[in-house]
Design a protein around this motif. Structure first.
Motif, short mmCIF file in Angstrom:
data_model
loop_
_atom_site.label_atom_id
_atom_site.label_comp_id
_atom_site.label_asym_id
_atom_site.label_seq_id
_atom_site.Cartn_x
_atom_site.Cartn_y
_atom_site.Cartn_z
N ALA A 62 0.84 -1.20 0.00
CA ALA A 62 0.00 0.00 0.00
C ALA A 62 0.87 1.24 0.00
O ALA A 62 1.96 1.25 0.58
CB ALA A 62 -0.91 0.00 1.23
N LEU A 63 0.38 2.29 -0.64
CA LEU A 63 1.10 3.55 -0.69
C LEU A 63 0.12 4.68 -0.47
O LEU A 63 -0.91 4.78 -1.15
CB LEU A 63 1.79 3.71 -2.05
CG LEU A 63 2.65 4.96 -2.27
CD1 LEU A 63 3.80 5.01 -1.26
CD2 LEU A 63 3.20 4.97 -3.69
N GLU A 64 0.41 5.50 0.54
CA GLU A 64 -0.40 6.69 0.81
C GLU A 64 0.37 7.91 0.31
O GLU A 64 1.52 8.12 0.69
CB GLU A 64 -0.68 6.83 2.30
CG GLU A 64 -1.48 8.08 2.67
CD GLU A 64 -1.61 8.26 4.17
OE1 GLU A 64 -2.27 7.44 4.82
OE2 GLU A 64 -1.03 9.25 4.70
N LEU A 65 -0.26 8.70 -0.52
CA LEU A 65 0.37 9.89 -1.06
C LEU A 65 -0.05 11.10 -0.23
O LEU A 65 -1.24 11.37 -0.06
CB LEU A 65 -0.03 10.10 -2.52
CG LEU A 65 0.35 8.95 -3.46
CD1 LEU A 65 -0.14 9.25 -4.87
CD2 LEU A 65 1.86 8.73 -3.46
N GLY A 105 2.74 -4.27 -7.91
CA GLY A 105 1.99 -4.89 -6.83
C GLY A 105 1.66 -3.94 -5.69
O GLY A 105 1.38 -4.36 -4.58
N VAL A 106 1.72 -2.63 -5.98
CA VAL A 106 1.46 -1.63 -4.95
C VAL A 106 0.16 -0.89 -5.30
O VAL A 106 -0.05 -0.50 -6.45
CB VAL A 106 2.62 -0.63 -4.84
CG1 VAL A 106 2.31 0.46 -3.82
CG2 VAL A 106 3.91 -1.35 -4.47
N THR A 107 -0.69 -0.70 -4.31
CA THR A 107 -1.96 -0.01 -4.51
C THR A 107 -1.92 1.34 -3.82
O THR A 107 -1.47 1.44 -2.67
CB THR A 107 -3.12 -0.84 -3.94
OG1 THR A 107 -3.12 -2.12 -4.55
CG2 THR A 107 -4.45 -0.16 -4.18
N ILE A 108 -2.40 2.38 -4.51
CA ILE A 108 -2.56 3.68 -3.87
C ILE A 108 -3.78 3.58 -2.97
O ILE A 108 -4.91 3.38 -3.45
CB ILE A 108 -2.76 4.81 -4.90
CG1 ILE A 108 -1.66 4.78 -5.98
CG2 ILE A 108 -2.81 6.17 -4.21
CD1 ILE A 108 -0.27 5.02 -5.45
N GLY A 146 -8.63 6.10 -7.62
CA GLY A 146 -9.31 4.92 -7.09
C GLY A 146 -9.04 4.76 -5.61
O GLY A 146 -9.01 3.65 -5.09
N ALA A 147 -8.82 5.90 -4.94
CA ALA A 147 -8.43 5.86 -3.53
C ALA A 147 -9.18 6.96 -2.77
O ALA A 147 -9.54 7.98 -3.35
CB ALA A 147 -6.93 6.09 -3.39
N PRO A 148 -9.41 6.75 -1.49
CA PRO A 148 -10.10 7.78 -0.71
C PRO A 148 -9.23 9.00 -0.47
O PRO A 148 -7.99 8.91 -0.42
CB PRO A 148 -10.41 7.07 0.61
CG PRO A 148 -9.40 5.99 0.70
CD PRO A 148 -9.11 5.56 -0.69
#
Lengths: 84, 239
Positions: free
Chosen positions: B29-32, B59-62, B84-86
């Protein structure tokens, strides 16, 4: 290497836990399980010392199944055997 | 539970560098965070789709975009849809203001959560999930006991507790010894927590340690020989 997303289950990712708290957390989580239940352990190395400790402290009470074996992540399903 | 990385761990890093570092450490997972070197933001939301594709290839999801400035909710909603992320509504504004912003983002069609932290986290979270919004809990070990706090959050928010950002994991993990991270993690596991736990530094003074940690694989010790059972108390119920 592509890491597969986890299914929605009990997941204990010990990578965030301070080293001296890892094994106590794992064993307390195991002891809190209902018989027949399980959790997925995630670690950044093969948890062989842990497996040996389980064999010593919970012989015949657990099941150990590798789901992923590196190179970045090891996943092990640790199940508490149902009572006979 | 999905373990991930906040761009604040390497604020000058490009998106490519962040994705590679996350993948190298087995973080999915990656939080920007708004304003960091990835340059993903409201100024050019259309690059978001390319960002998502690049991350997914490794293989990393935002899993979230942390908005800390007072950007237009409609633009943030558009960005969230493209990622596609909150949108995780954070910043210095008070809780009622952050909740209002999150409601506006949600009304514009995007997923939104509100950041809560500190001693008011449980109270503030009630104001958040009371509006049907998800909770993004910022954990600073030492400021509140993480184990009992997460138990109260899980009891109140339930599945609306979706995002946890842990200050001081990664190379700072040793510094969190005895602060309740083991208990917190155990409680999350037993509750079947399916959200994210995002790692971020406690302070910019640890940037070299994080840079080193992100640049290599492998752990920092399993702790089996020095385990201290008294540091973890999973058995105490929360009243």
């Amino acid at each position: 290497m592509r890491i597969r997303p986890l299914p929605d289950t009990k997941t204990l990712d010990v990578r965030i836990i301070p080293p001296r708290e890892k094994h106590p957390t794992i064993f307390q989580t195991f002891e809190a399980l209902e018989p027949g239940d399980s959790f997925i352990l995630l670690n950044d190395h093969d948890p062989l010392p842990l497996r040996h400790q389980f064999q010593f402290e919970h012989e015949d009470e657990f099941e150990w199944t590798y789901l992923e074996q590196g190179p970045a992540v090891w996943r092990v399903e640790i199940a508490k055997r149902a009572k006979a | 539970m999905r373990l991930g990385l906040c761009s604040g761990a390497a604020p000058e890093a490009s998106l490519e560098e962040l994705v590679e570092a996350a993948a190298r450490r087995g973080l999915t997972a990656l939080e920007l965070r708004e304003g960091d070197g990835h340059h993903v933001g409201v100024a050019d939301p259309l690059i978001a789709a390319a960002v998502v594709e690049r991350a997914a290839a490794s293989g990393v999801t935002i899993t979230g975009y942390r908005a800390i400035q007072s950007s237009d909710p409609r633009t943030l909603a558009r960005l969230g849809e493209l990622l596609g992320a909150p949108i995780l509504v954070d910043g210095p504004a008070d809780i009622p203001t952050r909740v209002s912003r999150a409601v506006a983002i949600r009304d514009d069609g995007a997923d939104a959560a509100v950041a809560v932290r500190g001693r008011e986290a449980v109270t503030d979270a009630a104001a958040v999930y009371g509006q049907g919004l998800n909770v993004a809990w910022d954990v600073e070990p030492g400021s509140v006991p993480p184990g009992p706090t997460v138990a109260m959050l899980l009891k109140g928010a339930g599945p609306r507790l979706r995002h946890i950002r842990l200050h001081g994991g990664g190379p700072e993990a040793d510094l969190n010894e005895g602060k309740g991270i083991g208990e917190m993690t155990g409680r999350l596991a037993l509750a079947g927590y399916a959200g994210t736990v995002i790692l971020t530094p406690t302070s910019p003074r640890y940037r070299i340690a994080w840079h080193t940690w992100l640049g290599r694989r492998g752990g920092w010790g399993c702790g089996s020989k020095t385990a201290e059972p008294d540091l973890v108390r999973l058995g105490n119920p929360i009243s």
